[in-house]
Design an enzyme around this catalytic site. Structure first.
Site, PDB file in Angstrom:
ATOM      1  N   GLU A 128       0.845  -1.191   0.000  1.00 52.09           N
ATOM      2  CA  GLU A 128       0.000   0.000   0.000  1.00 52.09           C
ATOM      3  C   GLU A 128       0.882   1.243   0.000  1.00 52.09           C
ATOM      4  O   GLU A 128       1.821   1.308   0.797  1.00 52.09           O
ATOM      5  CB  GLU A 128      -0.908   0.028   1.235  1.00 52.09           C
ATOM      6  CG  GLU A 128      -1.848   1.219   1.192  1.00 52.09           C
ATOM      7  CD  GLU A 128      -2.821   1.297   2.366  1.00 52.09           C
ATOM      8  OE1 GLU A 128      -2.794   0.424   3.240  1.00 52.09           O
ATOM      9  OE2 GLU A 128      -3.599   2.253   2.368  1.00 52.09           O
ATOM     10  N   GLY A 268       3.360   2.018  10.915  1.00 48.63           N
ATOM     11  CA  GLY A 268       3.083   1.188  12.082  1.00 48.63           C
ATOM     12  C   GLY A 268       2.859  -0.268  11.724  1.00 48.63           C
ATOM     13  O   GLY A 268       3.476  -1.170  12.285  1.00 48.63           O
ATOM     14  N   GLU A 305      -5.496  -3.048  12.609  1.00 51.20           N
ATOM     15  CA  GLU A 305      -5.240  -3.859  11.402  1.00 51.20           C
ATOM     16  C   GLU A 305      -6.273  -4.974  11.292  1.00 51.20           C
ATOM     17  O   GLU A 305      -6.735  -5.299  10.203  1.00 51.20           O
ATOM     18  CB  GLU A 305      -3.820  -4.432  11.412  1.00 51.20           C
ATOM     19  CG  GLU A 305      -2.704  -3.407  11.597  1.00 51.20           C
ATOM     20  CD  GLU A 305      -2.799  -2.184  10.715  1.00 51.20           C
ATOM     21  OE1 GLU A 305      -3.322  -2.282   9.583  1.00 51.20           O
ATOM     22  OE2 GLU A 305      -2.356  -1.097  11.173  1.00 51.20           O
TER      23      GLU A 305
HETATM   24  N1  B3K Z   1      -2.929   0.957   5.721  1.00 47.56           N
HETATM   25  C1  B3K Z   1      -1.603   1.074   6.270  1.00 47.56           C
HETATM   26  C2  B3K Z   1      -0.888   2.271   5.743  1.00 47.56           C
HETATM   27  C3  B3K Z   1       0.102   2.003   4.682  1.00 47.56           C
HETATM   28  C4  B3K Z   1       0.729   3.302   4.243  1.00 47.56           C
HETATM   29  C5  B3K Z   1       1.764   3.217   3.224  1.00 47.56           C
HETATM   30  N2  B3K Z   1       2.424   4.473   2.994  1.00 47.56           N
HETATM   31  C6  B3K Z   1      -1.616   1.117   7.747  1.00 47.56           C
HETATM   32  C7  B3K Z   1      -2.922   1.323   8.395  1.00 47.56           C
HETATM   33  O1  B3K Z   1      -3.500   2.391   8.348  1.00 47.56           O
HETATM   34  O2  B3K Z   1      -3.456   0.405   8.944  1.00 47.56           O
HETATM   35 ZN    ZN Z   2      -5.371   1.812   8.805  1.00 48.06          ZN
END
Ligand code: B3K
Ligand code: ZN
Length: 873
Positions: A128, A268, A305
């Site tokens: 992502e 994170g 998550e």
């Molecule tokens: N969805 C990921 C974020 C990734 C970002 C990349 N630059 C983490 C989160 O919000 O859960």
């Molecule tokens: Zn997220």
């Protein structure tokens, strides 16, 4: 020749068009070798019937060495396709076809940590938002969803663990000491949720039975030797699975749920379907190496998550402008989980503290953007406090407006309508509207407009008519892209507090949710028997700046009595903030500090009123310099710093006996326990220790030293270290040296050691940070180290904004050095400059020089360019 990284282009929401081709299935074969990894991708593609026929097939790719391309089994000649920049184009393709590409990638050289990259214990992915194109040619956008099957091959002794999303379907040995594993993901997913891992890792296993009785295999993979630091994350995972069932009726849909921890990670954690990849910081914890805050953060990130599995993965984003659709909603969900599992009132206070320290400055600065941005150059720059935290506030306001029952119905409807789809923020709000009957037309302003609205309140009491009238005005200052702002729909939760401290009856309720929709509106409360003190914006019902001219005695009254714990805390923050700002102004004029003794009495009441210790600690923690700076026309960081320290010392002097007694009374009664009540006790006790050490007194230094040496847990040990590292004298030096000596092999503890020095208020902080960049403990390639040392320094309000520009120049040099290695993290560091225009001319000249030299730098990434260019405006 590898194709190159793309040249910066501006992407606009209004230009969205659906993809001309879709991908139904993906077979990836990944052969990992010393010379690089060869990725063979077999894609079953079809024309998107929503789009007229005849479009070329355009695939995205970055830093791929293309070895072969074939269509329906026919190798394509070099002139049958073209690679232009970061695109592979095939002019004529049938309605349905199988495309196969073979590329070589270099994960060992991938310092950006996007795509497939090497870390200490193996290979990991981060896709992502646009990392998948760094693994293979693909239509790399979230509205292209496919079913994946992945086979990994690697040397068995070095990489015994081979993982990808979904379920393991085959594995076995291969010649030359190699092996393979095949994974199949039964769910369609966008490419950004793809993940694979090859490494040498230990695993903690467990199982979870869902409410419908399905058994899910849980696994947490970590660096060998760290299994004894995984129990908390595993417990957090199971807690969040249960919570999502109970609160939202959402069940885990997977047979395997895996978490892999990696020490090199830009953010994170990442919610890849069934195979989350986490920064070690949000997995590893044991009482002697992790603080209470770390334990709580792990709960929140694991939950976050996991919650993405529904809000993000089952229902995903149509395009990256919709990022807050999944992030704002998932943050709201993890906040609610945190509130339910820890303390609701302190959770809310911490959320708002964070919002004000980071998001409000962002919204007032050059990078201001709406919760749903409409334009970007580098999407990685938009994983921001606005998209995440303000996005969560927007979701919270929806719940406030329609009530939690209708909100839950709206969630159910959202999944009923959109499961398996890639959708927009409008779709989410439409489901909420359909479930509640509420008209959200005006509310959508929150998604469209940047900037923090200001609400000015004015109250009048008519004793004869027993009527209280509240007039609210709203405004929003212009932001870079938006000179004019339309009025928002702002839910303002109001209570009226009587002279005896109890809530007045507002016709059967004690808190009323007003809907402010006009630029100015008057609300009338009848049958109010006495003149009240208004308690406005209870529980922080909207992310706005509230202006009401409270007297000091009003604030003391609310601080002592408001039934809304958030506003009780808020009253204290206002009181302290007003006093610090007026003293900063005095110092700037060369006048001495002047503190009313009433503030001591107000604080003493808080200390002794028997509230939850965590609340007391929050209430006696002063607003940060960054938060207060937002309220100054021209920021004087020295005066602000000195005034804030002045109030600390003033409170310490006035309450010395109370703090000392409380410190003794709150001593631990047994071995360390991680629970909420014990964490609250430690928090308050450590705040007492810090206050007491505002004096240069030997006995208090001795208390800190004793605690540092005797603590059986990191919370107490680190609190003592922070106290000592912020006071002049040899005790701090010794504690820092001992701490490093003891913990140098625990990477996450070393990060704390770096951060405490970078955030210090001692005058030699910059010199120390400079020398730490050359210390063995620091590594510019590791994001955690960069955040701990450099970003903490960038957030050190006093020394980053040093009058001679030394802080600015230092960070500028570090950004220049980091950018070629990791542009995403370099761009995050560059954000430390956001507020440079709020300072005096001298500082502005220094900051401008650094920013201009950055912008001129040849080879600057589009990530850093976007931030610096906007900052220069
Ligand atoms: N969805 C990921 C974020 C990734 C970002 C990349 N630059 C983490 C989160 O919000 O859960
Ligand atoms: Zn997220």
């Amino acid at each position: 020749m590898p194709n190159t990284t793309p040249t910066p282009v501006t992407v606009r929401l209004e230009d969205y068009t659906p993809p001309p081709y879709l991908i139904d299935t993906v077979h990836l074969d990944v052969d990992i070798r010393k010379e690089g990894a060869v990725v063979t991708a077999t894609l079953k593609c079809l024309r998107n019937r929503m789009v007229p026929a005849g479009a070329s097939l355009v695939l995205d790719g970055e830093e791929l060495e293309t070895l072969a391309v074939s269509l329906d089994g026919q190798q394509l000649a070099a002139d049958a396709y073209r690679i232009a920049g970061s695109q592979l184009v095939i002019e004529h393709v049938p309605e349905q076809f199988t495309l196969q590409t073979q590329v070589r990638i270099q994960p060992d050289k991938n310092t950006q940590l996007s795509g497939f990259y090497r870390s200490k214990n193996g290979y990991f992915t981060q896709c992502e938002p646009q990392g998948f194109r760094r693994i293979t040619w693909f239509i790399d956008r979230p509205d292209v969803m496919a079913r994946y099957t992945v086979t990994l091959h690697a040397e068995k002794a070095v990489f015994p663990v081979l993982l990808a999303n979904g379920n393991p379907v085959a594995s076995g040995d291969e010649p030359d000491g190699r092996h393979f594993a095949t994974w199949e993901d039964p769910f369609k997913k966008p490419s950004y949720l793809f993940a694979m891992v090859a490494g040498k890792l230990d695993v903690l296993r467990d199982t979870y039975r869902t409410y419908s009785g399905r058994e899910v295999q849980l696994a947490i993979y970590v660096e060998p030797g760290k299994l004894d630091q995984c129990a908390h994350a595993m417990a957090a995972l199971k807690k969040s699975m249960r919570w999502d069932e109970q609160r939202f009726g959402l069940e885990c849909d997977l047979d395997h749920y895996m978490i892999v921890a990696v020490g090199d990670f830009n953010m994170g954690a990442m919610e890849n379907k069934g195979l989350n990849i986490f920064n070690t910081k949000y997995v590893l914890a044991r009482a002697d190496v992790a603080t209470d805050v770390d334990f709580e953060n792990i709960d929140r990130v694991v939950a976050h998550e996991y919650f993405h599995n529904w809000t993000g993965n089952r229902v995903t984003c149509r395009d990256w402008f919709q990022l807050s659709l999944k992030e704002g909603l998932t943050v709201f969900r993890d906040q609610e989980f945190g509130a339910d599992t820890h303390s609701r009132e302190t959770a809310r206070i911490r959320e708002v503290r964070g919002l004000r320290a980071v998001q409000f400055p962002e919204d007032a600065g050059p990078m201001a953007h709406p919760v749903r941005p409409s334009i970007y150059v580098e999407i990685n720059n938009f994983y921001t406090a606005t998209v995440y935290e303000k996005g969560a506030e927007v979701v919270r306001m929806i719940q406030t407006l329609i009530g939690w029952r209708a909100f839950r119905k709206g969630m159910d409807l959202y999944f009923e309508r959109h499961d398996g789809q890639a959708v927009t923020c409008d779709d989410f709000v439409a489901a909420m509207s359909a479930a509640s009957g509420f008209d959200f037309t005006q509310f959508m302003t929150w998604y469209r407009q940047s900037g923090t609205p200001k609400v000015t309140a004015c109250g009048a009491y008519d004793g004869a008519a027993k009527r209280y009238t509240l007039t609210l005005r709203q405004s929003c200052a212009p932001t870079p892209e938006q000179p004019e702002k339309a009025p928002y729909l702002i839910p303002v939760a109001v209570g009226l507090v009587g002279p005896d401290g109890t809530d007045l009856d507002l016709g059967g309720e004690t808190t009323r949710i007003l809907q402010l929709t006009e630029p100015e509106q008057t609300f009338v409360f009848e049958n109010i028997p006495v003149a009240p003190v208004p308690s406005l914006l209870r529980n922080f019902s909207a992310p706005v700046v509230l202006d009401y001219s409270y007297s000091e005695s009003d604030l003391a009254h609310l601080l002592a009595h408001d039934s809304d714990p958030f506003n009780r805390w808020e009253a204290g923050q206002r009181l302290f903030g007003q006093l610090i700002l007026s003293n900063a102004a005095r110092l700037a004029r060369g006048e001495p500090q002047d503190w009313p003794t009433s503030v001591i009495e107000a604080a003493r009441k808080v200390l002794n009123n028997g509230s939850d210790p965590a609340f007391i600690a929050e209430a006696l923690t002063l607003p940060s310099e960054a938060t207060l700076a937002e309220q100054m026309d021209v920021v004087d960081p020295e005066a602000l710093h000195d005034a804030r320290n002045g109030l600390l010392l003033m409170l310490a002097s006035g309450l010395e006996g109370d703090f000392a007694r409380l410190y003794a009374r709150l001593a631990p009664s047994g071995a360390y326990r991680p629970d909420t009540a014990e964490a609250a006790r430690r928090r308050l006790r450590n705040l007492c220790l810090a206050y007491l050490n505002e004096f240069d007194k030997r006995n208090y230094r001795a208390l800190a030293r004793q605690q540092f040496e005797g603590a059986d847990n990191m919370t107490d040990q680190f609190a003592a270290l922070s106290t000592l590292a912020n006071v002049v004298g040899a005790d701090g030096e010794k504690a820092l040296a001992d701490f490093y000596e003891r913990w140098q092999n625990e990477a996450l503890v070393v990060d704390k050691w770096l951060a405490v020095q970078a955030g210090s208020r001692l005058p030699d902080t910059l010199a120390r940070v400079q020398s730490l960049t050359r210390h063995a403990a620091f590594d510019l390639k590791n994001p955690n180290k960069v955040y701990a040392l450099l970003r903490t320094f960038g957030a050190n309000h006093r020394y980053f904004h040093a009058a001679d520009g030394s802080g600015y120049r230092f960070l500028g040099e570090q950004i220049t050095a980091l950018d070629p290695l990791n542009p995403q993290v370099a761009a995050r560091l560059a954000r430390c400059f956001d507020r440079w225009k709020k300072f005096d001319d001298g500082r502005q000249a220094h900051a401008r020089a650094v920013l201009e030299s950055l912008r001129r730098h040849t080879g600057l990434s589009s990530d850093v360019f976007e931030v610096v260019d906007k900052a220069l405006g």
